[in-house]
Design an enzyme around this catalytic site. Structure first.
Site, PDB file in Angstrom:
ATOM      1  N   THR A 129       0.815  -1.213   0.000  1.00 30.01           N
ATOM      2  CA  THR A 129       0.000   0.000   0.000  1.00 30.01           C
ATOM      3  C   THR A 129       0.853   1.270   0.000  1.00 30.01           C
ATOM      4  O   THR A 129       2.001   1.237   0.457  1.00 30.01           O
ATOM      5  CB  THR A 129      -0.898  -0.013   1.259  1.00 30.01           C
ATOM      6  OG1 THR A 129      -1.514   1.257   1.411  1.00 30.01           O
ATOM      7  CG2 THR A 129      -0.092  -0.286   2.530  1.00 30.01           C
ATOM      8  N   ASP A 130       0.257   2.362  -0.438  1.00 33.96           N
ATOM      9  CA  ASP A 130       0.949   3.660  -0.360  1.00 33.96           C
ATOM     10  C   ASP A 130       1.012   4.183   1.074  1.00 33.96           C
ATOM     11  O   ASP A 130       1.761   5.113   1.367  1.00 33.96           O
ATOM     12  CB  ASP A 130       0.279   4.690  -1.283  1.00 33.96           C
ATOM     13  CG  ASP A 130      -1.179   4.978  -0.953  1.00 33.96           C
ATOM     14  OD1 ASP A 130      -1.731   4.341  -0.031  1.00 33.96           O
ATOM     15  OD2 ASP A 130      -1.782   5.841  -1.629  1.00 33.96           O
ATOM     16  N   GLU A 131       0.198   3.589   1.983  1.00 28.14           N
ATOM     17  CA  GLU A 131       0.153   4.105   3.360  1.00 28.14           C
ATOM     18  C   GLU A 131       1.481   3.941   4.088  1.00 28.14           C
ATOM     19  O   GLU A 131       1.707   4.594   5.105  1.00 28.14           O
ATOM     20  CB  GLU A 131      -0.958   3.428   4.161  1.00 28.14           C
ATOM     21  CG  GLU A 131      -2.317   3.648   3.578  1.00 28.14           C
ATOM     22  CD  GLU A 131      -3.456   3.570   4.581  1.00 28.14           C
ATOM     23  OE1 GLU A 131      -3.202   3.531   5.792  1.00 28.14           O
ATOM     24  OE2 GLU A 131      -4.610   3.550   4.126  1.00 28.14           O
ATOM     25  N   TYR A 155      -2.006  -0.422  11.122  1.00 24.93           N
ATOM     26  CA  TYR A 155      -2.128  -1.104   9.834  1.00 24.93           C
ATOM     27  C   TYR A 155      -0.925  -0.820   8.944  1.00 24.93           C
ATOM     28  O   TYR A 155      -0.253  -1.748   8.442  1.00 24.93           O
ATOM     29  CB  TYR A 155      -3.427  -0.684   9.120  1.00 24.93           C
ATOM     30  CG  TYR A 155      -3.418  -0.998   7.636  1.00 24.93           C
ATOM     31  CD1 TYR A 155      -3.468  -2.316   7.175  1.00 24.93           C
ATOM     32  CD2 TYR A 155      -3.314   0.017   6.679  1.00 24.93           C
ATOM     33  CE1 TYR A 155      -3.423  -2.607   5.822  1.00 24.93           C
ATOM     34  CE2 TYR A 155      -3.274  -0.260   5.320  1.00 24.93           C
ATOM     35  CZ  TYR A 155      -3.329  -1.575   4.897  1.00 24.93           C
ATOM     36  OH  TYR A 155      -3.274  -1.858   3.553  1.00 24.93           O
ATOM     37  N   LYS A 159       2.078  -3.278   7.475  1.00 27.72           N
ATOM     38  CA  LYS A 159       2.368  -3.479   6.041  1.00 27.72           C
ATOM     39  C   LYS A 159       3.825  -3.091   5.742  1.00 27.72           C
ATOM     40  O   LYS A 159       4.509  -3.759   4.952  1.00 27.72           O
ATOM     41  CB  LYS A 159       1.416  -2.656   5.164  1.00 27.72           C
ATOM     42  CG  LYS A 159      -0.029  -3.123   5.152  1.00 27.72           C
ATOM     43  CD  LYS A 159      -0.230  -4.512   4.552  1.00 27.72           C
ATOM     44  CE  LYS A 159       0.060  -4.570   3.070  1.00 27.72           C
ATOM     45  NZ  LYS A 159      -0.287  -5.901   2.499  1.00 27.72           N
TER      46      LYS A 159
HETATM   47  P1  NAD Z   1      -9.602  -7.301   2.233  1.00 35.95           P
HETATM   48  O1  NAD Z   1      -9.603  -7.017   3.694  1.00 35.95           O
HETATM   49  O2  NAD Z   1     -10.821  -7.020   1.437  1.00 35.95           O
HETATM   50  O3  NAD Z   1      -9.252  -8.842   1.975  1.00 35.95           O
HETATM   51  C1  NAD Z   1      -8.254  -9.522   2.681  1.00 35.95           C
HETATM   52  C2  NAD Z   1      -8.430 -11.007   2.440  1.00 35.95           C
HETATM   53  O4  NAD Z   1      -7.367 -11.697   3.125  1.00 35.95           O
HETATM   54  C3  NAD Z   1      -9.750 -11.574   2.992  1.00 35.95           C
HETATM   55  O5  NAD Z   1     -10.317 -12.449   2.051  1.00 35.95           O
HETATM   56  C4  NAD Z   1      -9.316 -12.334   4.236  1.00 35.95           C
HETATM   57  O6  NAD Z   1     -10.166 -13.425   4.550  1.00 35.95           O
HETATM   58  C5  NAD Z   1      -7.924 -12.800   3.839  1.00 35.95           C
HETATM   59  N1  NAD Z   1      -7.060 -13.062   4.984  1.00 35.95           N
HETATM   60  C6  NAD Z   1      -6.903 -12.335   6.121  1.00 35.95           C
HETATM   61  N2  NAD Z   1      -6.002 -12.933   6.930  1.00 35.95           N
HETATM   62  C7  NAD Z   1      -5.578 -14.050   6.292  1.00 35.95           C
HETATM   63  C8  NAD Z   1      -4.640 -15.062   6.601  1.00 35.95           C
HETATM   64  N3  NAD Z   1      -3.954 -15.067   7.763  1.00 35.95           N
HETATM   65  N4  NAD Z   1      -4.425 -16.049   5.703  1.00 35.95           N
HETATM   66  C9  NAD Z   1      -5.111 -16.073   4.537  1.00 35.95           C
HETATM   67  N5  NAD Z   1      -6.017 -15.153   4.190  1.00 35.95           N
HETATM   68  C10 NAD Z   1      -6.243 -14.142   5.057  1.00 35.95           C
HETATM   69  O7  NAD Z   1      -8.347  -6.519   1.661  1.00 35.95           O
HETATM   70  P2  NAD Z   1      -8.140  -5.841   0.227  1.00 35.95           P
HETATM   71  O8  NAD Z   1      -8.673  -4.462   0.274  1.00 35.95           O
HETATM   72  O9  NAD Z   1      -8.595  -6.782  -0.829  1.00 35.95           O
HETATM   73  O10 NAD Z   1      -6.546  -5.737   0.207  1.00 35.95           O
HETATM   74  C11 NAD Z   1      -5.763  -6.798  -0.323  1.00 35.95           C
HETATM   75  C12 NAD Z   1      -4.305  -6.417  -0.205  1.00 35.95           C
HETATM   76  O11 NAD Z   1      -4.067  -5.214  -0.928  1.00 35.95           O
HETATM   77  C13 NAD Z   1      -3.867  -6.125   1.229  1.00 35.95           C
HETATM   78  O12 NAD Z   1      -2.581  -6.638   1.417  1.00 35.95           O
HETATM   79  C14 NAD Z   1      -3.863  -4.613   1.331  1.00 35.95           C
HETATM   80  O13 NAD Z   1      -2.901  -4.168   2.265  1.00 35.95           O
HETATM   81  C15 NAD Z   1      -3.477  -4.232  -0.080  1.00 35.95           C
HETATM   82  N6  NAD Z   1      -3.955  -2.928  -0.554  1.00 35.95           N
HETATM   83  C16 NAD Z   1      -5.284  -2.589  -0.427  1.00 35.95           C
HETATM   84  C17 NAD Z   1      -5.745  -1.379  -0.945  1.00 35.95           C
HETATM   85  C18 NAD Z   1      -7.191  -0.962  -0.861  1.00 35.95           C
HETATM   86  O14 NAD Z   1      -7.519   0.178  -1.207  1.00 35.95           O
HETATM   87  N7  NAD Z   1      -8.106  -1.834  -0.458  1.00 35.95           N
HETATM   88  C19 NAD Z   1      -4.836  -0.509  -1.572  1.00 35.95           C
HETATM   89  C20 NAD Z   1      -3.477  -0.893  -1.669  1.00 35.95           C
HETATM   90  C21 NAD Z   1      -3.079  -2.114  -1.169  1.00 35.95           C
HETATM   91  O1  DAU Z   2      -4.146   3.928   0.500  1.00 35.29           O
HETATM   92  C1  DAU Z   2      -4.362   2.547   0.401  1.00 35.29           C
HETATM   93  C2  DAU Z   2      -5.217   2.090   1.559  1.00 35.29           C
HETATM   94  O2  DAU Z   2      -6.544   2.520   1.278  1.00 35.29           O
HETATM   95  C3  DAU Z   2      -5.173   0.586   1.765  1.00 35.29           C
HETATM   96  O3  DAU Z   2      -3.879   0.212   2.137  1.00 35.29           O
HETATM   97  C4  DAU Z   2      -6.149   0.172   2.878  1.00 35.29           C
HETATM   98  O4  DAU Z   2      -6.177  -1.243   2.987  1.00 35.29           O
HETATM   99  C5  DAU Z   2      -7.530   0.673   2.502  1.00 35.29           C
HETATM  100  O5  DAU Z   2      -8.438   0.388   3.544  1.00 35.29           O
HETATM  101  C6  DAU Z   2      -7.506   2.176   2.243  1.00 35.29           C
HETATM  102  O6  DAU Z   2      -7.230   2.893   3.482  1.00 35.29           O
HETATM  103  P1  DAU Z   2      -7.977   4.246   3.863  1.00 35.29           P
HETATM  104  O7  DAU Z   2      -7.912   4.433   5.321  1.00 35.29           O
HETATM  105  O8  DAU Z   2      -7.516   5.369   3.004  1.00 35.29           O
HETATM  106  O9  DAU Z   2      -9.485   3.835   3.364  1.00 35.29           O
HETATM  107  P2  DAU Z   2     -10.904   4.119   4.027  1.00 35.29           P
HETATM  108  O10 DAU Z   2     -11.926   3.744   3.008  1.00 35.29           O
HETATM  109  O11 DAU Z   2     -11.022   3.535   5.391  1.00 35.29           O
HETATM  110  O12 DAU Z   2     -10.912   5.703   4.186  1.00 35.29           O
HETATM  111  C7  DAU Z   2     -10.741   6.557   3.064  1.00 35.29           C
HETATM  112  C8  DAU Z   2     -10.749   7.984   3.582  1.00 35.29           C
HETATM  113  O13 DAU Z   2     -12.075   8.294   4.061  1.00 35.29           O
HETATM  114  C9  DAU Z   2      -9.831   8.212   4.777  1.00 35.29           C
HETATM  115  O14 DAU Z   2      -9.296   9.530   4.707  1.00 35.29           O
HETATM  116  C10 DAU Z   2     -10.747   8.091   5.988  1.00 35.29           C
HETATM  117  C11 DAU Z   2     -12.062   8.632   5.453  1.00 35.29           C
HETATM  118  N1  DAU Z   2     -13.284   8.050   6.049  1.00 35.29           N
HETATM  119  C12 DAU Z   2     -13.398   6.701   6.119  1.00 35.29           C
HETATM  120  C13 DAU Z   2     -14.523   6.106   6.672  1.00 35.29           C
HETATM  121  C14 DAU Z   2     -14.641   4.604   6.767  1.00 35.29           C
HETATM  122  C15 DAU Z   2     -14.298   8.887   6.479  1.00 35.29           C
HETATM  123  O15 DAU Z   2     -14.196  10.120   6.382  1.00 35.29           O
HETATM  124  N2  DAU Z   2     -15.409   8.301   7.003  1.00 35.29           N
HETATM  125  C16 DAU Z   2     -15.560   6.957   7.142  1.00 35.29           C
HETATM  126  O16 DAU Z   2     -16.620   6.506   7.682  1.00 35.29           O
END
Ligand code: NAD
Ligand code: DAU
Length: 348
Positions: A129-131, A155, A159
């Site tokens: 992630t970019d975080e 989190y 990562k």
């Molecule tokens: P998600 O939470 O939707 O899915 C995670 C999946 O991993 C789930 O299916 C869960 O059951 C599985 N899981 C959790 N623990 C596990 C374990 N110990 N063994 C096997 N499976 C397990 O997450 P996502 O949003 O699909 O993110 C996927 C990956 O991409 C993550 O590594 C996250 O850090 C990264 N990522 C997410 C975003 C985003 O915006 N969602 C952006 C950049 C990177």
């Molecule tokens: O940047 C990549 C990341 O993006 C991934 O690594 C994470 O797995 C993914 O969850 C996401 O993280 P964020 O914290 O940016 O996503 P989230 O949807 O939780 O929040 C997006 C923005 O909106 C953040 O600034 C927090 C804000 N927010 C979120 C929620 C849930 C609100 O203002 N209200 C809310 O209820």
């Protein structure tokens, strides 16, 4: 065969579906099915022999070793993680267990498997992630691959730790790893704890649309299928040991994102009283340690690997809102009892 972990989650399931829509190369999918994992995302693959699902954890070394020995995959793509920042603030332990210890055990199994074959074409692709880069000020340049890691939440720290382990396994043991650091994804199968699907779902149920703090935080949004195409490209042509930032050049304030969703819903499913969904926007207590701005400089993956996103934010968010309107049953299934408990805990 590809070995995908976390392939029942949001991005992982989109990747599996996307992969099998373009290739007959089978996918072994290991997922622990936490609250975020949902086999319903993969329903269209029922009976499809190209998809092998195994319920288990990346932290289970003997299981992973057995799967590697039995299926002999040419690559591991590690999506498995605890992914929600707010949950990591309430309880970081699962994030340490899966994101750090789980990735370590997966790396150990991968190292043993790769060492015994010494297959140069093997790849370990770690999805990050970019975080990990921390927060940007309004005028700072976007995150590039050499930006210093400064994770701010449990989190992102977990990562970052996993990224460091992946890097070390390349540097020390020569494991052919690739790491991607992607910005915020959105699209189908996004669990409604995250901003975009939460707002769509709350809007339709007449509930408040919660914006943390002043709503002026900035995220850089990428349609999930564009992330999938980037991962395919990195897997195919990425240089082992190199990292690639992935993003769509779509910086938006949270307020602007929520207003776009309201405007689309006003057009596609107007409220009964004819008022705009914008009326439901509510400013709530900010997230502790909330990062102000993320932005990705995606020039490396564009210039070295020729990848570009297909969707603008406007086209992607329209598709996404349309998907949620057409898939009310999926939303109903995932917003069960434990989901309601989460909403009460987080937004009380
Ligand atoms: P998600 O939470 O939707 O899915 C995670 C999946 O991993 C789930 O299916 C869960 O059951 C599985 N899981 C959790 N623990 C596990 C374990 N110990 N063994 C096997 N499976 C397990 O997450 P996502 O949003 O699909 O993110 C996927 C990956 O991409 C993550 O590594 C996250 O850090 C990264 N990522 C997410 C975003 C985003 O915006 N969602 C952006 C950049 C990177
Ligand atoms: O940047 C990549 C990341 O993006 C991934 O690594 C994470 O797995 C993914 O969850 C996401 O993280 P964020 O914290 O940016 O996503 P989230 O949807 O939780 O929040 C997006 C923005 O909106 C953040 O600034 C927090 C804000 N927010 C979120 C929620 C849930 C609100 O203002 N209200 C809310 O209820």
């Amino acid at each position: 065969m590809l070995f995908v972990t976390g392939g029942a989650g949001f991005i992982g399931s989109n990747f599996v579906l996307d992969w099998l829509s373009q290739s007959d190369e089978p996918v072994l999918n290991l997922d622990a099915l936490t609250y975020a994992g949902n086999l319903g995302n993969l329903r269209s693959l029922e009976g499809d022999k190209r998809h092998v699902f195994v319920h288990g954890s990346i932290g289970d070394g003997p299981l992973v070793e057995r799967l590697l020995a039995d299926y002999r995959p040419r690559a591991i793509l590690n999506f498995a993680a605890e992914s929600h920042v707010d949950r990591s603030i309430h309880g970081p332990a699962d994030f340490i267990d899966t994101n750090i210890v789980g990735t370590f055990r997966l790396l150990e199994a991968a190292r043993a498997y790769w060492s015994s074959s010494k297959d140069d074409s093997f790849r370990f692709l770690h999805i990050s992630t970019d975080e990990v880069f921390g927060a940007l000020g309004a005028d700072d340049e976007a995150f590039h691959e050499e930006t210093q890691y400064q994770p701010n939440s449990p989190y992102s720290a977990s990562k970052a730790a996993s990224d460091h382990l992946v890097r070390a396994y390349h540097h020390t043991y020569g494991l052919p790893v690739l790491t991607t650091n992607c910005s915020n994804n959105y699209g189908p199968f996004h669990f409604p704890e995250k901003l975009i699907p939460l707002v769509i779902n709350n809007a339709l149920f007449g509930r408040p649309l919660p914006l943390y703090g002043d709503g002026q935080q900035i995220r850089d949004w990428l349609y999930v299928k564009d992330h999938c195409s980037a991962l395919r490209r990195v897997l195919q042509s990425g240089v082992p040991g190199r990292t690639y930032n992935v993003g769509g050049w779509n910086e938006r304030t949270n307020l602007a994102v929520v207003q776009s969703i309201c405007d689309l819903l006003d057009e596609l499913k107007p409220r009964d009283d004819g008022q705009s969904y914008r009326r439901q926007i509510t400013f709530v207590t900010d997230r502790p340690g909330h990062d102000r701005r993320y932005a990705i400089d995606a020039r490396r993956i564009e210039s070295e690997l020729g990848w570009r996103p297909s969707e603008t934010f406007e086209s992607g968010i329209r598709k996404t809102v349309g998907w949620y309107l057409e898939n009310a049953e999926w939303v109903r299934n995932v917003t069960s009892g434990s989901y309601r408990n989460w909403l009460e805990k987080q937004y009380a």
